[in-house]
Every structure is written in structure tokens, then in C-alpha cells.
Motif scaffolding. Sequence first.
Motif, PDB file in Angstrom:
ATOM      1  N   MET A 240       0.821  -1.208   0.000  1.00 18.94           N
ATOM      2  CA  MET A 240       0.000   0.000   0.000  1.00 18.94           C
ATOM      3  C   MET A 240       0.852   1.254   0.000  1.00 18.94           C
ATOM      4  O   MET A 240       0.533   2.232  -0.633  1.00 18.94           O
ATOM      5  CB  MET A 240      -0.940  -0.002   1.189  1.00 18.94           C
ATOM      6  CG  MET A 240      -2.184  -0.793   0.900  1.00 18.94           C
ATOM      7  SD  MET A 240      -3.218  -0.898   2.328  1.00 18.94           S
ATOM      8  CE  MET A 240      -2.125  -1.695   3.497  1.00 18.94           C
ATOM      9  N   PHE A 241       1.898   1.240   0.759  1.00 17.52           N
ATOM     10  CA  PHE A 241       2.945   2.252   0.599  1.00 17.52           C
ATOM     11  C   PHE A 241       3.975   1.704  -0.325  1.00 17.52           C
ATOM     12  O   PHE A 241       4.690   0.804   0.126  1.00 17.52           O
ATOM     13  CB  PHE A 241       3.825   2.393   1.837  1.00 17.52           C
ATOM     14  CG  PHE A 241       3.174   2.797   3.051  1.00 17.52           C
ATOM     15  CD1 PHE A 241       2.508   3.991   3.112  1.00 17.52           C
ATOM     16  CD2 PHE A 241       3.269   2.013   4.173  1.00 17.52           C
ATOM     17  CE1 PHE A 241       1.964   4.398   4.295  1.00 17.52           C
ATOM     18  CE2 PHE A 241       2.719   2.419   5.350  1.00 17.52           C
ATOM     19  CZ  PHE A 241       2.063   3.608   5.416  1.00 17.52           C
ATOM     20  N   ARG A 242       4.159   2.203  -1.470  1.00 16.93           N
ATOM     21  CA  ARG A 242       5.387   1.846  -2.154  1.00 16.93           C
ATOM     22  C   ARG A 242       6.363   2.945  -1.772  1.00 16.93           C
ATOM     23  O   ARG A 242       6.097   4.112  -2.058  1.00 16.93           O
ATOM     24  CB  ARG A 242       5.195   1.770  -3.663  1.00 16.93           C
ATOM     25  CG  ARG A 242       5.785   0.497  -4.218  1.00 16.93           C
ATOM     26  CD  ARG A 242       5.085   0.029  -5.469  1.00 16.93           C
ATOM     27  NE  ARG A 242       3.632   0.220  -5.438  1.00 16.93           N
ATOM     28  CZ  ARG A 242       2.760  -0.706  -5.799  1.00 16.93           C
ATOM     29  NH1 ARG A 242       3.181  -1.895  -6.182  1.00 16.93           N
ATOM     30  NH2 ARG A 242       1.484  -0.452  -5.807  1.00 16.93           N
ATOM     31  N   PRO A 243       7.432   2.611  -1.053  1.00 18.77           N
ATOM     32  CA  PRO A 243       8.284   3.698  -0.534  1.00 18.77           C
ATOM     33  C   PRO A 243       8.671   4.653  -1.649  1.00 18.77           C
ATOM     34  O   PRO A 243       9.096   4.254  -2.707  1.00 18.77           O
ATOM     35  CB  PRO A 243       9.491   2.977   0.050  1.00 18.77           C
ATOM     36  CG  PRO A 243       9.421   1.588  -0.460  1.00 18.77           C
ATOM     37  CD  PRO A 243       7.984   1.309  -0.739  1.00 18.77           C
ATOM     38  N   GLY A 244       8.513   5.907  -1.411  1.00 19.01           N
ATOM     39  CA  GLY A 244       8.510   6.911  -2.473  1.00 19.01           C
ATOM     40  C   GLY A 244       9.868   7.278  -3.026  1.00 19.01           C
ATOM     41  O   GLY A 244      10.225   8.448  -3.056  1.00 19.01           O
ATOM     42  N   GLY A 245      10.625   6.300  -3.446  1.00 17.14           N
ATOM     43  CA  GLY A 245      11.878   6.612  -4.118  1.00 17.14           C
ATOM     44  C   GLY A 245      12.981   6.954  -3.153  1.00 17.14           C
ATOM     45  O   GLY A 245      13.612   6.069  -2.574  1.00 17.14           O
TER      46      GLY A 245
ATOM     47  N   TRP B 119      12.218   1.564   4.801  1.00 17.49           N
ATOM     48  CA  TRP B 119      12.020   1.627   6.253  1.00 17.49           C
ATOM     49  C   TRP B 119      11.462   0.332   6.806  1.00 17.49           C
ATOM     50  O   TRP B 119      11.284   0.172   7.985  1.00 17.49           O
ATOM     51  CB  TRP B 119      11.135   2.791   6.622  1.00 17.49           C
ATOM     52  CG  TRP B 119       9.728   2.681   6.147  1.00 17.49           C
ATOM     53  CD1 TRP B 119       9.261   3.003   4.919  1.00 17.49           C
ATOM     54  CD2 TRP B 119       8.616   2.202   6.882  1.00 17.49           C
ATOM     55  NE1 TRP B 119       7.932   2.763   4.851  1.00 17.49           N
ATOM     56  CE2 TRP B 119       7.500   2.282   6.031  1.00 17.49           C
ATOM     57  CE3 TRP B 119       8.434   1.728   8.188  1.00 17.49           C
ATOM     58  CZ2 TRP B 119       6.224   1.890   6.436  1.00 17.49           C
ATOM     59  CZ3 TRP B 119       7.171   1.340   8.583  1.00 17.49           C
ATOM     60  CH2 TRP B 119       6.081   1.418   7.717  1.00 17.49           C
ATOM     61  N   CYS B 120      11.146  -0.608   5.966  1.00 16.09           N
ATOM     62  CA  CYS B 120      10.783  -1.914   6.485  1.00 16.09           C
ATOM     63  C   CYS B 120      11.182  -2.977   5.480  1.00 16.09           C
ATOM     64  O   CYS B 120      11.300  -2.712   4.306  1.00 16.09           O
ATOM     65  CB  CYS B 120       9.288  -1.997   6.779  1.00 16.09           C
ATOM     66  SG  CYS B 120       8.279  -1.827   5.315  1.00 16.09           S
TER      67      CYS B 120
END
Lengths: 225, 225
Positions: B160-165, B200-201
Amino acid sequence: MARRGEAQVRLTRGRVLEAACALADEDGLASLTMRSLAASLGVEAMSLYHHVAGKQAVLDGLVDLVMAEIERAVAEADGPEPERDWKTAMRVRVLTAREVMLRHPWAPGLIESRGEASFSIVRYLDGVVGLMVRGGFSYGLAHRALHALESRALGFSQEMFRPGGDDDGGSLEAVADQVPNLAAMVAAAVHDQPDTRLGWCDDQAEFEFALDLILDGLDRLRGRE
Amino acid sequence: MARRGEAQVRLTRGRVLEAACALADEDGLASLTMRSLAASLGVEAMSLYHHVAGKQAVLDGLVDLVMAEIERAVAEADGPEPERDWKTAMRVRVLTAREVMLRHPWAPGLIESRGEASFSIVRYLDGVVGLMVRGGFSYGLAHRALHALESRALGFSQEMFRPGGDDDGGSLEAVADQVPNLAAMVAAAVHDQPDTRLGWCDDQAEFEFALDLILDGLDRLRGRE
DNA sequence: TCGGGGATCCTTACTTTGTACGGTAGCTTC
DNA sequence: GAAGCTACCGTACAAAGTAAGGATCCCCGA
């Protein structure tokens, strides 16, 4: 030409987004083009660009619209306090979100397709985490719980088979020899519960089953880490 | 004009799909257009239409290609017999599929976006059901298990969060007051496990956690229904 | 009252992408 | 060697997003 002033109300970002939502609800997200959206507002395509930055912005706005509807519904729904019964509180929250998603069948696909989660989603997830923390979760377990729930936290699940319109598994019979296990499974499912709502299996029941499976698993881990 | 015959090999459906796969692997699925695909094969766009029916067919073919790669990998992987230890057998199968998916990061999105599941996916799921049945599942529970696993059965999870680059949650700090629970969660996650792999994960660890959570839950239900 | 300015909306046209249609070259078969 | 099939190309059209600038209307101050 029909200048504004007759029965024509002024355009607004809000009216544009609501029209987009209505259009998507009726004819599907694919039929939402800048031109069709403009036409549904009695306006030319380029006029929309004075109120939204572009199609991307419209889609982002749609997500925000749905998430706002969810936040509203969640606020009205009355589950127990998380401190007392986090599992039921979460269940109510998720199923409430699901009801909204069912009203906007295009929303899951839209949310999935968007790479970055929009802020309205992040804020919703913040509420979910807050609920779990109030229910006794460590931040670490809440984090893992988010991953385990995946899109279920938002009220939908990723359907790998979207039943194909009119046949509903009938096409499986045609190739039953190539997929014997699935064919047997479908046969058993039809036998067990002949009156399912949405084709050969009941999405709502399956959604709740999976949700409870995960919530139960998390509940066992809560407190003993 | 460069007629075929120089260094130019004949076009084939297979070569077209492999080129498409390579293109998607390198530049992403978005950059896969009929023209770019043709160019990567030293050919004009319309030439592709003698080997594939259209872009839809190319995308379907890509899914089949990935699923074939998974079937091959699963066949080579050696897990235990499902009759002896279904959970480990399933775990090995899913994580093997995941390795293939990680090689083709566009595949999950492609599979999700496609409405109908292609036959190669159905056949894969048939194998999954077969594994569970051999492991003692009723067809009914196997069915529910498929729903619970969702896309995890195929080796990926919906992020759901694709870490934003480049920021990786840094953007969360900017709005920490609006999402206090998430902010605290991220802070805790960074503290607990400072050397995660993918931002972050750690996706792999989270994937396995959620997978095991579901498999454990299913194992408890198996046999006592 | 009236004219200027800004907001709103329209017109036109360009770009990208998928693909229909017909032409051409080279191989295959009789 | 001619006919025809197949693979490939060139052109062009349609749909969709959107850039650029013109036209119209409303509001406001003089």
C-alpha cells in the motif's frame, strides 16, 4: 454557444470530482476520460484544467473522495472501544470501509494502480495503527499487522479470479482435466453452499473469514512478544 | 530497407514475448509500447501483429511467461511432501514464486490489473489447491485458504505504501503531527531493526511473517471442521 | 456609469499510442 | 518459372491527454 448562465452552474473542483465519481460508478473507470467527464458537466475538456491539474489530479481526487467517505462512515459506525475489544473494533472498521468500497467498485483498482499512497490513505492507516496501539499492540506488531492485512485494512481484497461475467466457473469445466483440483474444489463449494451471492463463492463471507483468520492470529501474538 | 536476412533472425511469438519481458524488466511496464517493442527487435510496429494479436495479447503472454518461470522454479525446488508437512511445502512453493516475482517487478501489477485470471494462473492455483488437499485440507477449507492468501499464493503482496523513491518515510516526518501513530510506528521500526533492506521496512521479512501467520491459522483449522 | 482585469470557458492543434489497411519482397510449391 | 503465401513495411486514422492562446463574462474601482 451555450454560455454559462442558463441552467449552468459554475464549475468547481468539487463538482468535477463528484461528476468523475458518478461517471466511474456508472460506466467504470475506463470510461472516465477528460472529454467524457467534461461532457457530463456540459463543458469542454479543456475547461476542466482550470479546476484540476490534469487527469492524474482527478484520479488522486477520486481516491481522496472515497477515503473521506470511509472516514465519515467509520466515524458514524459504533464499534467497541479498542482498549476493551480491539478485534471487534478493527472488524467493524474494516467492514465499514468495505461497504464504501463496494459502492465504488473501481476504487480498489485505482488505489492499487497508484504507486504512491495518497495522503488520505496514509491518514486512514494512521487511524488503523492508532486503533491497534490502543488495543495493546506494540508499534512493531502493528507494523507487521498492516503488512499482514494488506489491502484488507482498506476493506477490499485482491480478487485473483474475477468471475468472468456470465459463466462463473463454467469455463473451468471445459478444462477440468487440466485443473482437476480446482474443478473438484468448485464442485464442492457449489455443493456445500448452493446459494452464494456473487457467483461460485461468496466474496463477503470469504473476506470475513480471511479477516478473522488474520485478526485471530494477531490477537494470539499481541502481548506476548 | 533492411530486409530480413542480414543479422536479422526471424520474428517469432516467443522472441516477441522475450523482448517484451526484457524491456519491461529494464525500463518498466509503462515503457512497453508496440513501437518500443518493435524497435528493440529491429522491426516496425506493425510487424508484431503477424505474431501477436495485439498489445493485450502481449501482456497476456507476459503473464504466461512469468507463470511458466514459476512453474519451472517450483518443480526444481525441493520442499517436503505435502502429506508429511503441508505448511513447509506451501511455504517453499510460495517463496519460490516470490523469487521469480522479484525478478520481474512489473508482474504483480500486471496480474492485478488484468481482470480475468489467465489460464496459466488458474493452473498454478490448481497446483496450490492440490498441495493443500494432499496436506489434509477439505476442498472447502482450501477454497477459503486461497482467499485468505490472496496474491500471497502467487508470491507477492500488495504494497500500500510503495516507498517513495528517495525519502523512505522521510516525508512522513513532515506531517508527523497529522499521523502521529504512523510516525511513532516508523520511529520504532527504525529503532528495532536499523538495517532493513528495502527502505524503512523489510519486505521479505514482512512477507514471511504474514505468510506464516496465515499458514498457522489455516493449520489450526485443518482437520477440525 | 463605465472601463479594465482577471477568472472562466472555448477552439485549435499537437503528441503518444494502438491498430486497420493495403503494398512489397522473398520463399515455397507445382 | 509463375502463383501464392507469409513476413514485414508505410501510411494513416482514432482516442486520449494537454499545451497555447482567444473569447466572454463578472467584479471592482474610478
